[in-house]
Design an enzyme around this catalytic site. Sequence first.
Site, PDB file in Angstrom:
ATOM      1  CG  HIS A 196      21.953 125.328 107.538  1.00 35.12           C
ATOM      2  ND1 HIS A 196      22.206 124.896 106.244  1.00 35.12           N
ATOM      3  CD2 HIS A 196      21.739 123.023 107.412  1.00 35.12           C
ATOM      4  CE1 HIS A 196      22.464 123.626 105.426  1.00 35.12           C
ATOM      5  NE2 HIS A 196      21.914 123.010 106.643  1.00 35.12           N
ATOM      6  CB  CYS A 225      18.194 122.292 102.034  1.00 31.78           C
ATOM      7  SG  CYS A 225      17.668 121.262 101.623  1.00 31.78           S
ATOM      8  CG  HIS A 248      23.944 118.754 108.924  1.00 33.61           C
ATOM      9  ND1 HIS A 248      24.430 117.988 107.586  1.00 33.61           N
ATOM     10  CD2 HIS A 248      22.686 119.586 108.109  1.00 33.61           C
ATOM     11  CE1 HIS A 248      24.766 119.338 106.746  1.00 33.61           C
ATOM     12  NE2 HIS A 248      23.357 120.302 107.113  1.00 33.61           N
ATOM     13  CG  ASN A 262      26.145 123.755 105.960  1.00 31.51           C
ATOM     14  OD1 ASN A 262      25.741 124.205 104.463  1.00 31.51           O
ATOM     15  ND2 ASN A 262      25.120 122.740 106.535  1.00 31.51           N
ATOM     16  NE  ARG A 289      25.810 117.664 101.381  1.00 33.78           N
ATOM     17  CZ  ARG A 289      24.567 117.556 101.830  1.00 33.78           C
ATOM     18  NH1 ARG A 289      23.927 118.473 101.499  1.00 33.78           N
ATOM     19  NH2 ARG A 289      24.654 117.438 103.180  1.00 33.78           N
ATOM     20  CG  ASP A 290      24.880 121.497 103.222  1.00 30.54           C
ATOM     21  OD1 ASP A 290      24.034 122.039 102.745  1.00 30.54           O
ATOM     22  OD2 ASP A 290      24.267 120.585 104.507  1.00 30.54           O
TER      23      ASP A 290
END
Length: 322
Positions: free
Chosen positions: A222, A253, A220, A262, A24-25
Amino acid sequence: MRAPATVPDPSLPARVTVYEVGPRDGLQNEQALVPTAVKAELCRRLLDAGLPVVEATSFVHPRWVPQLADAADLLTMLTDQIGDRARELPVLVPNERGLDRALELGCRHVAIFGSATETFAQRNLNRSLDEQFAMFEPTVRRARDAGLDVRAYVSMCFGDPWEGEVPIDQVVDVGRRLFDLGASQLSLGDTIGVGTAGHVTALLGAFTAAGLGVDHLAMHFHDTYGQALANTYAALRAGVTTYDASAGGLGGCPYAHSATGNLATEDLVWMLHGLGIETGVDLDAVVATSTWLAGELGRPSPSAVVRALGGTVEGGTAESPA
Ligand code: HMG
Ligand code: MG
């Protein structure tokens, strides 16, 4: 050497959940359009590598994130391939429309994603900071009524590319409000990777003081400024046991251009295993997956551990943008 020497630190958690967000990310920020079958294979390989949670995709507006426009096709393909396990993979839903799409496919875990800052709320959600709660409230209520588990993300916790420093009180206020909508976990996002270790300690202390303890928090990170592992270590010392990461360090993002990948799953797992912390993750299998994916994408992984342990990258099947 394919694994670090293990030297446990009894003051740290004995076990950690690695929450994989690469499909996803990671893929939401790829320039190239990755075929749905490659995404499905990525999810399956990550599950086979022992990752306990694999966030699969987002039910956002396809015009906003074209890279994940195939969310329904991916879930359908995965259900054909791995049956009910596909319904356990978390998916992002920003609003009721996204929730409806996830419910149609039988998803059991959804995640909302709020912003700690006004500017990012506008840019990422087309809502003001306050309006985002009005969008999430019925989404979470209906998800809970349907028996789903809800995770809440809060972005820009350590800094914002348009607003600069973000006050800790503001992050705690937004995070609390998102969590109180009915989430089981709040993931604190360093969306652009500007956080440093002391800041992590201070933010976690402020959440704990506000009554939201580490049992309900995930981190979370990055890795834009190379701080993600140091920040993870600070959070481990504070007792956090869930860490988001993406295989091979994919990611970013699309609505925060200073965001890079990430924290790489492999870099995280290497450090955790060195500290004697159990993850259940097969490091070699994740490295093999990221090496394969790098071949599909046609470029090497930025992860230090993948580069140290992985193989060479050859041609790709992803279509480059025109
Ligand atoms: P909007 O344009 O304000 O939407 O976008 P709207 O509510 O005004 O609706 C407009 C039209 O879009 C309607 O269609 C809706 O049905 C449709 P019409 O009636 O005009 O034909 N629509 C949808 N269609 C499909 N799926 C949907 C959906 N919603 C509305 N879910 C919206 C508002 C929230 C939808 C938009 O801003 C959006 O999709 N944003 C997503 C941005 C995004 O995905 N960003 C990346 C994820 S966040 C992140 O990466 C950070 C994180 O990793 C943590 C960290 O690092 O900090 C989580
Ligand atoms: Mg992110």
